[in-house]
Design an enzyme around this catalytic site. Sequence first.
Site, PDB file in Angstrom:
ATOM      1  CB  CYS A   2      72.178  72.593  23.175  1.00  0.00           C
ATOM      2  SG  CYS A   2      71.362  71.429  24.361  1.00  0.00           S
ATOM      3  NE  ARG A  27      73.141  78.302  22.634  1.00  0.00           N
ATOM      4  CZ  ARG A  27      72.263  79.134  21.925  1.00  0.00           C
ATOM      5  NH1 ARG A  27      72.593  80.646  21.654  1.00  0.00           N
ATOM      6  NH2 ARG A  27      71.221  78.768  21.422  1.00  0.00           N
ATOM      7  CD1 TRP A  89      71.193  74.209  30.731  1.00  0.00           C
ATOM      8  CD2 TRP A  89      69.086  73.490  30.017  1.00  0.00           C
ATOM      9  NE1 TRP A  89      70.267  74.623  31.744  1.00  0.00           N
ATOM     10  CE2 TRP A  89      68.813  74.020  31.289  1.00  0.00           C
ATOM     11  CE3 TRP A  89      68.223  73.009  29.272  1.00  0.00           C
ATOM     12  CZ2 TRP A  89      67.787  74.313  31.829  1.00  0.00           C
ATOM     13  CZ3 TRP A  89      66.826  73.100  29.851  1.00  0.00           C
ATOM     14  CH2 TRP A  89      66.438  73.848  31.259  1.00  0.00           C
ATOM     15  CG  ASN A 115      69.802  74.165  20.972  1.00  0.00           C
ATOM     16  OD1 ASN A 115      69.086  73.963  21.860  1.00  0.00           O
ATOM     17  ND2 ASN A 115      70.132  75.589  20.487  1.00  0.00           N
ATOM     18  N   GLY A 116      67.507  71.628  20.979  1.00  0.00           N
ATOM     19  CA  GLY A 116      66.051  71.569  21.058  1.00  0.00           C
ATOM     20  C   GLY A 116      65.280  70.365  21.525  1.00  0.00           C
ATOM     21  CD  GLU A 495      67.784  92.352  36.517  1.00  0.00           C
ATOM     22  OE1 GLU A 495      66.738  91.559  36.465  1.00  0.00           O
ATOM     23  OE2 GLU A 495      68.637  92.061  35.935  1.00  0.00           O
ATOM     24  CE  LYS A 499      70.249  89.838  37.026  1.00  0.00           C
ATOM     25  NZ  LYS A 499      70.339  89.655  35.597  1.00  0.00           N
ATOM     26  CD  GLU A 502      70.391  85.319  36.811  1.00  0.00           C
ATOM     27  OE1 GLU A 502      70.262  84.547  36.004  1.00  0.00           O
ATOM     28  OE2 GLU A 502      70.181  86.851  36.871  1.00  0.00           O
ATOM     29  CG  HIS A 518      49.488  94.268  52.619  1.00  0.00           C
ATOM     30  ND1 HIS A 518      48.291  94.472  52.867  1.00  0.00           N
ATOM     31  CD2 HIS A 518      50.171  95.547  51.928  1.00  0.00           C
ATOM     32  CE1 HIS A 518      47.976  95.792  52.798  1.00  0.00           C
ATOM     33  NE2 HIS A 518      49.055  96.335  52.323  1.00  0.00           N
ATOM     34  CE  LYS A 617      73.516  86.131  27.923  1.00  0.00           C
ATOM     35  NZ  LYS A 617      73.327  86.917  29.158  1.00  0.00           N
TER      36      LYS A 617
HETATM   37  C1  F6R Z   1      68.679  86.890  34.000  1.00  0.00           C
HETATM   38  C2  F6R Z   1      68.364  86.244  32.944  1.00  0.00           C
HETATM   39  C3  F6R Z   1      67.212  85.917  32.402  1.00  0.00           C
HETATM   40  C4  F6R Z   1      66.700  86.397  30.837  1.00  0.00           C
HETATM   41  C5  F6R Z   1      65.615  85.621  30.452  1.00  0.00           C
HETATM   42  C6  F6R Z   1      65.003  86.279  29.046  1.00  0.00           C
HETATM   43  O1  F6R Z   1      69.842  87.415  34.362  1.00  0.00           O
HETATM   44  O2  F6R Z   1      69.527  86.500  32.169  1.00  0.00           O
HETATM   45  O3  F6R Z   1      66.283  86.165  33.173  1.00  0.00           O
HETATM   46  O4  F6R Z   1      66.874  87.827  31.103  1.00  0.00           O
HETATM   47  O5  F6R Z   1      65.904  84.340  30.203  1.00  0.00           O
HETATM   48  O6  F6R Z   1      66.178  86.187  28.062  1.00  0.00           O
HETATM   49  P1  F6R Z   1      66.063  87.210  26.818  1.00  0.00           P
HETATM   50  O7  F6R Z   1      66.213  88.490  27.181  1.00  0.00           O
HETATM   51  O8  F6R Z   1      67.321  86.600  26.114  1.00  0.00           O
HETATM   52  O9  F6R Z   1      64.722  86.945  26.164  1.00  0.00           O
END
Ligand code: F6R
Length: 622
Positions: A2, A27, A89, A115-116, A495, A499, A502, A518, A617
């Site tokens: 949010c 967000r 969100w 937001n929360g 990673e 990517k 997601e 395994h 985010k």
């Molecule tokens: C993936 C991504 C998330 C963040 C995770 C932690 O692309 O962005 O997996 O890495 O939510 O977020 P931060 O780094 O803000 O604690």
Amino acid sequence: MCGIIAYIGNKECKNILIEGLKRLEYRGYDSAGIGILYTGKGGTKGGVNTDNEIYHIAVVKNAGKIRALENELRSVEVDGFCGIGHTRWATHGEPTKVNAHPHLDCSSKIAVVHNGIIENYAEIREELRAKGHKFVSQTDTEVLPHLLEEYYNGDLLIAMQKLMKRIKGSGAIVAISTYNPDEIIGARIASPLVIGVSRNGNFLASDMPAALEHTRNFIVINDYETARVTRSGVEIFDHEGKIIDREPFKVSWSIASAEKAGYEDFMLKEIFEQPYGIKETMRGRVVNGKLNFNELGLSEKQIRDLKRVQIIACGTSYHAALIGRQLIERWAKIPVEVDVSSEYRYRDPIVEDNCLFIAITQSGETIDTLAAIREAKAKGARIVSITNVVGSTVARESDSVIYTHAGPEIGVCATKTFTAQVIVMYLMALYFGMIRGYISGDGYKSIVQELEFVPNKVQNILNRADEIKSIADRTYKYTCFLFLGRLYGLPVALEGALKLKEISYIHAEGYAAGEMKHGPIALTDRQTVVVAITPKDSVYEKMLSNVQEVKARKATVFTLATEGDTSIQKYADYVFYLPKTLEELYGILAIIPLQLYAYYIAKNLGRNVDQPRNLAKSVTVE
Ligand code: F6R
């Protein structure tokens, strides 16, 4: 999760709110709304309120993205000089128009965005219902305007301060009312909220980019604080209602850094900004071939005495932590434990003396990471955080902060903040190794020299983005992707898989190549793409065997190899060459083509890479 924007000043606010919401859309993006104070006479007087004006709140909202809200606004003529906006969100209640914020009290005199999560909302709602309050949505937020209505006795700030004592959970809350159209009231418990200060008025926002077009001067609101923001001033109050003196700080981020600048998506722009983000993050820390890490706040003796390092993080930041573990153990010979934040806090962790606790979080607001920090702090740990956001909650709650200087990251998918975090891990591990005497002068010099080449090598990879695009164009229809790596290649494989899943929604797994036999090798068939991280390092031969095993099972193989390694071509369908570097540094190079690969696959599939479904985010709820 949010985003909130609010403005009061001498400009009409509708467009300011919409533009702010667009910058906050990363967000949350399932619904959005704005609330504007306007006079009943159908006009305002240059932003000056006179006694005989009667104020109303116009609330306009819609399900979907900001675009849908803009469509809704086309038929609405009102504007005013004070307003609030929200992009949602969903947590409680589906992403519908009625559940979108702002929410109103019974008499439509108070409007609130939030937001929360209000954990005790059900109990409060029943209590308010019994008193005659009428609710129209399924959200937890709707109790807030009704509580303010209940508590209001001539000052909305006092009502907000009472409300803060009544609710449990987390929240950044912003309210306006027709009772006093010359103020916005803000409050915060564990969700980010900043005040932007400018000559033309003042802002409240979840994140600085929302107001960056208007100001670079910000004040952070801390937990349990409330604020009264008017067109010409700001007052902040502590949890007892006492006024606090807090000066604004200036951020160096420019508005251009929060815009697409000709790129199709923020994600692509941010991938291409990595040479700059890496260089900026090294700036001041590598000076004339020497490392400077005073900001750690640790004496050389304290570093020599370290017995253990504990790193916690989530998602992509967790993968940076895994790279950090390997480097600190190799170069500084300190045992390192890495935990996912949400697990660490619940496993009754042991915090010993001489243990350094490192939290990695690009946003500095991830609730699980914050909770883990608080758990460790309560047990006596010293906290060093690595974050990209100045003044973020994690930064403020840590004993020392190492800022990454990647610039604002708007795409939900972390890219440039990851490579900036990895650079910090390289520098920190090397610094520890040098102080503890495990790295010789020459060894140290050659690593620093190689680190200084990293931005150019990343640029070299980016210049060949078309090669990755053509591999993505030929493989995007596959439905199963396995990313394999060993040693420094393993966090990169994890990673790379994250990517891809997601932003493309394709099933992808990152795996230690040695674990294939395994279990996961059973997945391998003609429908599988195996992405193998195979630079010329100490585990190269082992990786080669794994590549041959999956090739023999008809998988399509895409490898990341070191330039000049032509022999790998006979085992792979596609090869992308990485510039030569030290084996410890391949990770930061190898992730770049994988970010691009995920990007181009997702684009082929028509996905919204900047705002993937179900994600936000900053994850500020558990
Ligand atoms: C993936 C991504 C998330 C963040 C995770 C932690 O692309 O962005 O997996 O890495 O939510 O977020 P931060 O780094 O803000 O604690």
